[in-house]
Design an enzyme around this catalytic site. Structure first.
Site, PDB file in Angstrom:
ATOM      1  N   ASP A 274       0.816  -1.216   0.000  1.00 17.76           N
ATOM      2  CA  ASP A 274       0.000   0.000   0.000  1.00 17.76           C
ATOM      3  C   ASP A 274       0.848   1.264   0.000  1.00 17.76           C
ATOM      4  O   ASP A 274       0.602   2.191  -0.782  1.00 17.76           O
ATOM      5  CB  ASP A 274      -0.943   0.008   1.199  1.00 17.76           C
ATOM      6  CG  ASP A 274      -2.083  -0.987   1.044  1.00 17.76           C
ATOM      7  OD1 ASP A 274      -2.101  -1.719   0.036  1.00 17.76           O
ATOM      8  OD2 ASP A 274      -2.946  -1.050   1.936  1.00 17.76           O
TER       9      ASP A 274
ATOM     10  N   ARG B  21       0.731   6.514  17.069  1.00 16.30           N
ATOM     11  CA  ARG B  21       0.513   7.456  15.965  1.00 16.30           C
ATOM     12  C   ARG B  21       1.056   8.856  16.228  1.00 16.30           C
ATOM     13  O   ARG B  21       1.630   9.471  15.321  1.00 16.30           O
ATOM     14  CB  ARG B  21      -0.973   7.521  15.605  1.00 16.30           C
ATOM     15  CG  ARG B  21      -1.575   6.207  15.122  1.00 16.30           C
ATOM     16  CD  ARG B  21      -0.651   5.421  14.235  1.00 16.30           C
ATOM     17  NE  ARG B  21      -1.314   4.302  13.569  1.00 16.30           N
ATOM     18  CZ  ARG B  21      -0.674   3.262  13.082  1.00 16.30           C
ATOM     19  NH1 ARG B  21       0.645   3.190  13.182  1.00 16.30           N
ATOM     20  NH2 ARG B  21      -1.321   2.286  12.482  1.00 16.30           N
TER      21      ARG B  21
ATOM     22  N   ASP C 297      -7.032   6.064  12.443  1.00 12.07           N
ATOM     23  CA  ASP C 297      -5.643   6.494  12.276  1.00 12.07           C
ATOM     24  C   ASP C 297      -5.499   7.777  11.465  1.00 12.07           C
ATOM     25  O   ASP C 297      -4.609   8.583  11.709  1.00 12.07           O
ATOM     26  CB  ASP C 297      -4.814   5.373  11.649  1.00 12.07           C
ATOM     27  CG  ASP C 297      -4.412   4.320  12.659  1.00 12.07           C
ATOM     28  OD1 ASP C 297      -4.404   4.626  13.871  1.00 12.07           O
ATOM     29  OD2 ASP C 297      -4.091   3.191  12.256  1.00 12.07           O
TER      30      ASP C 297
ATOM     31  N   SER D 251      -6.014  -7.218   8.680  1.00  8.76           N
ATOM     32  CA  SER D 251      -5.407  -5.900   8.818  1.00  8.76           C
ATOM     33  C   SER D 251      -4.728  -5.862  10.181  1.00  8.76           C
ATOM     34  O   SER D 251      -5.392  -5.990  11.211  1.00  8.76           O
ATOM     35  CB  SER D 251      -6.481  -4.817   8.724  1.00  8.76           C
ATOM     36  OG  SER D 251      -5.923  -3.547   8.974  1.00  8.76           O
TER      37      SER D 251
END
Length: 411
Positions: A17, A99, A128, A188
């Site tokens: 990705d 994050r 996210d 995922s």
């Protein structure tokens, strides 16, 4: 209309990705791309990302691969655990807390390299995107944010693979079958030193039990050792500093506790959580070391915090955890709560003894040189420090308003 940018810092894993995003940024924005790959202790080699970036035309000086494990644990995980933060009663915020650090590093690299934009690979459905972008804009309100999943039309696995083939992007075998057709993508997953998460596929039906083969870190409790194991964690100012008397760095402590937790099947959860964007999502998590730390921290606080201090602090947990989950790490309200929480931790020191056995963490002892626990006051035997008759006046004073109300209103 796309905003013109000259340089963009991409959060880059080296996977399919983000490799597609890298090429897409070059094609769509005609921008010079700088890649940032974070080593957060995810258990995978990060160095191959360098070669993949080079293969996609990135200049060597534009490739950043940073080991930030110690900073992650010391400045993000430990402050969060001082708060005993837990979202919706179960989730230990493993993805959420990573994050803001990634966002911070992207902004730092952008400043160093003169970049005017940053980019991430988060989708438009999840949390996210919010966490990254609140971090970016909180640290640099003038930065341009590019979120490809909200812009492009590559909204299927087939389209992504076609784009990769068209642009000569290497496709890992896990994404296609022997005939080159798209395969069902794996769960995922997100991993760092604190946890690993699983979403999608079989888990999208909240009634389906997770497949045993899904769990990558921990033994199942059924297959964990039949012998219990004891460990002792030392604390200072609310942070763990040692295991079994051996002082360690923050990242080493968490890594070591992960090993204990994995061995004994500790830290698996299966939850349906409320995402910030409004939908519910089912996720499974392994947080072995964090589960042990939470139990131990509450134990050392139980003998070192004043009652009202502890109760007021507990009242902050839900809000504090929600702020982290929703991406507000760099907000004034999180910093305000952190200051209050950290003030409570100045005397949170000592040691906690734990028993680990088949998925369970039991506190079996705690001690501190500044403990507020007084055996002479608490004993059920005869003592010379507490007059039990004092309790009568204490009770009557606390009951006084009810006594008055009862007499006035006839209750």
């Amino acid at each position: 209309m796309k905003k013109e940018v000259k340089k963009v810092v991409l959060a880059y894993s080296g996977g399919l990705d983000t490799s597609i995003i890298l090429k897409w940024l070059q094609e769509e924005y005609k921008a010079e791309v700088i890649t940032f790959t974070a080593d957060l202790g995810q258990g995978e080699e990060v160095e191959p990302a360098r070669q993949k970036a080079l293969d996609n035309g990135i200049k060597p000086e534009n490739i950043f691969i940073l080991d930030i494990q110690e900073e992650f644990v010391k400045d993000y995980v430990f402050p969060m655990f001082r708060a005993n933060a837990i979202y919706e009663g179960e989730y230990l915020l493993g993805t959420s807390i990573a994050r803001p650090l990634i966002a911070k590093k992207q902004i730092e690299i952008a400043q160093k390299m003169g970049a005017d934009a940053v980019s991430h690979g988060a989708t438009g459905k999840g949390n996210d995107q919010v966490r990254f972008e609140l971090g970016y804009l909180g640290l640099n309100p003038d930065i341009t944010v590019i979120a490809p999943w909200r812009e492009w039309d590559l909204n299927s696995r087939e389209k992504l693979l076609a784009y990769a083939r068209e642009h000569g992007i290497d496709i890992d075998k896990k994404h296609v079958d022997a005939d080159g057709n798209p395969t069902v993508s794996p769960y995922s997953m997100d991993a760092n030193l604190l946890h690993i998460s699983y979403e999608g596929l079989h888990l999208e039906d909240p009634m389906n039990e997770p497949e045993e083969s899904m769990w990558l870190w921990t033994n199942s409790p059924e297959n964990a050792p039949d012998e219990k194991e004891y460990i002792t964690i030392g604390y200072k100012n609310g942070d763990p500093i040692s295991i079994n008397g051996v002082e360690m760095t923050p990242a080493t402590i968490l890594r070591t506790l992960n090993e204990y937790g994995n061995k004994h099947g500790i830290g698996r959860i299966d939850i349906v959580e409320n995402r910030f964007v409004g939908m519910k999502a089912r996720g499974c998590y392994e947080t072995p070391g964090g589960t042990i730390m939470l139990k131990a921290h509450r134990a050392i606080e139980s003998i070192t915090l004043d009652r009202e201090e502890a109760h007021m602090k507990d009242g902050m947990i839900a809000k504090y955890a929600e702020l982290i989950y929703n991406g507000f790490w760099f907000s004034p309200e999180r910093e305000m709560l952190q200051a209050a929480i950290d003030k409570t931790q100045q005397f949170v020191q000592g040691s906690v003894r734990l028993k680990l056995y088949k998925g369970n963490v039991e506190v079996v002892g705690r001690e501190s040189d500044v403990s507020l626990y007084s055996e002479e006051h608490s004993t059920f035997e005869e003592d010379e420090v507490y007059n039990q008759k004092d309790a009568e006046g204490f009770i009557r004073l606390n009951a006084l308003r009810r006594i008055i109300a009862g007499k006035k209103r006839g209750h």
